[in-house]
Design an enzyme around this catalytic site. Structure first.
Site, PDB file in Angstrom:
ATOM      1  N   LEU A   1       1.091  -1.119  -0.009  1.00 51.06           N
ATOM      2  CA  LEU A   1      -0.023   0.141   0.064  1.00 51.06           C
ATOM      3  C   LEU A   1       0.872   1.160   0.035  1.00 51.06           C
ATOM      4  CD1 LEU A   1      -2.957  -1.217   2.251  1.00 51.06           C
ATOM      5  CD2 LEU A   1      -3.085  -0.781  -0.079  1.00 51.06           C
TER       6      LEU A   1
ATOM      7  N   PHE B   1       1.944   1.662  -3.422  1.00 50.97           N
ATOM      8  CA  PHE B   1       0.882   1.895  -4.254  1.00 50.97           C
ATOM      9  C   PHE B   1       0.299   3.365  -4.295  1.00 50.97           C
ATOM     10  CE2 PHE B   1      -3.675   1.954  -5.080  1.00 50.97           C
ATOM     11  CZ  PHE B   1      -3.968   1.545  -6.547  1.00 50.97           C
ATOM     12  N   GLU B   2       0.585   3.630  -3.076  1.00 52.69           N
ATOM     13  CA  GLU B   2      -0.315   5.347  -2.585  1.00 52.69           C
ATOM     14  C   GLU B   2       0.920   6.130  -2.947  1.00 52.69           C
ATOM     15  OE1 GLU B   2      -3.168   5.778  -2.409  1.00 52.69           O
ATOM     16  OE2 GLU B   2      -4.110   3.956  -1.871  1.00 52.69           O
ATOM     17  N   GLY B   3       2.158   5.989  -3.137  1.00 46.42           N
ATOM     18  CA  GLY B   3       3.115   6.806  -3.543  1.00 46.42           C
ATOM     19  C   GLY B   3       3.539   7.483  -2.268  1.00 46.42           C
TER      20      GLY B   3
END
Ligand code: PCA
Length: 159
Positions: free
Chosen positions: A82, A85-87
């Site tokens: 996550l 994925f969420e930078g």
């Protein structure tokens, strides 16, 4: 040795019925157990910004609304996924926030033992890296990519 799990509160595209929820159910990426629903104890601006219509909880407490979302217990592998994925930490930063528990469930739908306290500390992806003009966008309290705002989330494949 018992596996270390982490509470995470999701308020955007990772919620049930939202465009990135499939991540939470993909066992190849790690474990994410649904625990219940809640809302932030503090108020924050939740805006939909950028061309891709991405929801962002801005790190400006006491402004906006108490934000509704879902509480999951995730393992290290899922948390790491996550973050990427969420930078995190560029686009979002993962902080700990206090969440009021509205309802609590076991993963199979049966009520699991609810924490004694009515609030729980969870990781949340919020951001300090926002443009000042985002503060004048509409502040939402419950994100829905298909909401009346008309700002449909654009998936990465389409970018
Ligand atoms: N994904 C994370 C942060 C915002 C987003 O779209 C979430 O659902 O909480």
């Amino acid at each position: 040795m018992e596996e270390v799990m982490h509470n995470i509160f999701v308020y955007g595209t990772l919620k049930q019925g939202q465009p990135n929820y499939h991540i939470m159910t993909d066992s190849k990426l790690g474990k994410a157990l649904f625990k219940g629903r809640g809302r932030t104890v503090d108020k924050y601006p939740l805006v939909i910004a950028r061309e891709e219509n991405i929801p962002f909880l801005l790190e400006v407490p006491r402004t906006g609304h108490r934000i509704a979302g879902e509480i999951y217990s995730v393992d290290d592998q899922m948390l790491q996924f996550l973050d990427e994925f969420e930078g995190c930490p560029d686009m979002y930063q993962r902080t700990i926030k206090r969440i009021e528990i509205l309802d609590w469930e076991g993963k199979d739908g049966s009520p699991e033992e609810r924490p004694a306290a009515s609030t729980i500390e969870c990781f949340v992806y919020s951001t300090t890296s926002y443009k000042p003009e985002w503060l004048s966008l509409t502040y939402h309290d419950c994100y829905d990519s298909c909401g009346a705002h008309g700002l449909l989330f654009c998936d990465r494949q389409d970018r």
